[in-house]
Scaffold this active site. Structure first.
Site, PDB file in Angstrom:
ATOM      1  N   ASP A  77      -2.782   0.171  17.374  1.00  0.00           N
ATOM      2  CA  ASP A  77      -2.044   0.025  16.126  1.00  0.00           C
ATOM      3  C   ASP A  77      -2.819  -0.934  15.234  1.00  0.00           C
ATOM      4  O   ASP A  77      -3.244  -2.009  15.693  1.00  0.00           O
ATOM      5  CB  ASP A  77      -0.645  -0.530  16.422  1.00  0.00           C
ATOM      6  CG  ASP A  77       0.230  -0.577  15.192  1.00  0.00           C
ATOM      7  OD1 ASP A  77       0.782   0.469  14.831  1.00  0.00           O
ATOM      8  OD2 ASP A  77       0.347  -1.672  14.615  1.00  0.00           O
TER       9      ASP A  77
ATOM     10  N   ASN B 185      -2.479  -2.202   3.026  1.00  0.00           N
ATOM     11  CA  ASN B 185      -2.272  -1.161   2.017  1.00  0.00           C
ATOM     12  C   ASN B 185      -1.736  -1.755   0.717  1.00  0.00           C
ATOM     13  O   ASN B 185      -2.189  -1.403  -0.376  1.00  0.00           O
ATOM     14  CB  ASN B 185      -1.284  -0.109   2.525  1.00  0.00           C
ATOM     15  CG  ASN B 185      -1.949   1.151   2.984  1.00  0.00           C
ATOM     16  OD1 ASN B 185      -3.114   1.399   2.741  1.00  0.00           O
ATOM     17  ND2 ASN B 185      -1.197   1.964   3.682  1.00  0.00           N
TER      18      ASN B 185
ATOM     19  N   ASP C 205      -6.825   4.235   3.725  1.00  0.00           N
ATOM     20  CA  ASP C 205      -7.442   5.432   4.303  1.00  0.00           C
ATOM     21  C   ASP C 205      -8.799   5.107   4.920  1.00  0.00           C
ATOM     22  O   ASP C 205      -9.144   5.600   5.998  1.00  0.00           O
ATOM     23  CB  ASP C 205      -7.614   6.519   3.244  1.00  0.00           C
ATOM     24  CG  ASP C 205      -6.289   7.112   2.782  1.00  0.00           C
ATOM     25  OD1 ASP C 205      -5.263   6.911   3.471  1.00  0.00           O
ATOM     26  OD2 ASP C 205      -6.286   7.778   1.723  1.00  0.00           O
TER      27      ASP C 205
ATOM     28  N   GLU D 156      -0.253   4.381  11.302  1.00  0.00           N
ATOM     29  CA  GLU D 156      -1.437   3.608  11.686  1.00  0.00           C
ATOM     30  C   GLU D 156      -1.558   3.473  13.202  1.00  0.00           C
ATOM     31  O   GLU D 156      -2.237   2.596  13.707  1.00  0.00           O
ATOM     32  CB  GLU D 156      -1.426   2.225  11.023  1.00  0.00           C
ATOM     33  CG  GLU D 156      -0.391   1.268  11.536  1.00  0.00           C
ATOM     34  CD  GLU D 156       0.984   1.394  10.885  1.00  0.00           C
ATOM     35  OE1 GLU D 156       1.800   0.488  11.122  1.00  0.00           O
ATOM     36  OE2 GLU D 156       1.254   2.365  10.168  1.00  0.00           O
TER      37      GLU D 156
END
Length: 155
Positions: free
Chosen positions: A30, A38, A47, A73
Site C-alpha cells: 500500500d 494526490n 499516477d 493504491e
C-alpha cells in the site's frame, strides 16, 4: 502492466484445482499517505507514483510471481511455492527499490519519492477458506506495517 484483482482470484482458483498443496505467499503493498500525495501534487503525479510501484514490483519480484493492482493504491504479489521468509525478502527489495526511485511530477521539474508499507503471509491453499485466510493474513500484516510507522514490511 499489472494484472487486476480478478486475475488474482483466478490464480487462487487454479491453485485449488491443482491440488498440489504447496505453500503460497502473498505480499500486500500500500502506498504510504497516497491521498495526501494526490492532494498535494495532483492526480497525474499520483499516477506516476503508481507506475513507480509497478516498476519496482517488476524489477524485484521473480518472473513466476503474479503482480496485481488490488485496488486504488493497493497492490498484491502472489508467489507460488514460496516461503514467507523468501516473500519477506522480496517485499523488502521492492520497498527499498521504490524508496530510491525518483517519481516525476508531470509539468514540473520536481521529483518526489514515495514509500510503501507491506504485509506478508504464507499458507497452503487446499480449500477456498485457505485462500481467504491468506488474503486476510496479508491484509492484517499490512495494517501492522502501517501502525508500525509505515515504510516497512511486516509478517
Amino acid at each position: 502492466g499489472l494484472a487486476n484483482r480478478h486475475k488474482l482470484r483466478e490464480a487462487f482458483d487454479a491453485a485449488l484445482h491443482a491440488r498440489e498443496h504447496r505453500p503460497w505467499s502473498l505480499i500486500f503493498l500500500d502506498v504510504d499517505h497516497f491521498k495526501d500525495y494526490n492532494d498535494r501534487h495532483g492526480h497525474p503525479a499520483g499516477d506516476e507514483a503508481l507506475r513507480a510501484v509497478a516498476a519496482a514490483m517488476h524489477a524485484c519480484a521473480p518472473s513466476h510471481a503474479l503482480l496485481a493492482r488490488y485496488g486504488g493504491e493497493e497492490f498484491a504479489c502472489l508467489l507460488p511455492d514460496t516461503s514467507i521468509e523468501h516473500a519477506h525478502d522480496i517485499a523488502e527489495r521492492i520497498r527499498i527499490d521504490l524508496a530510491a526511485r525518483s517519481v516525476a511530477v508531470p509539468g514540473e521539474s520536481t521529483v518526489n519519492h514515495v514509500t510503501i508499507s507491506a504485509g506478508v503471509a504464507e499458507r497452503v491453499i487446499a480449500t477456498p477458506a485457505d485462500a481467504h485466510r491468506l488474503l486476510r493474513d496479508a491484509d492484517q500484516a499490512l495494517y501492522r506495517a502501517k501502525h508500525a510507522g509505515r515504510n516497512c514490511v511486516m509478517r
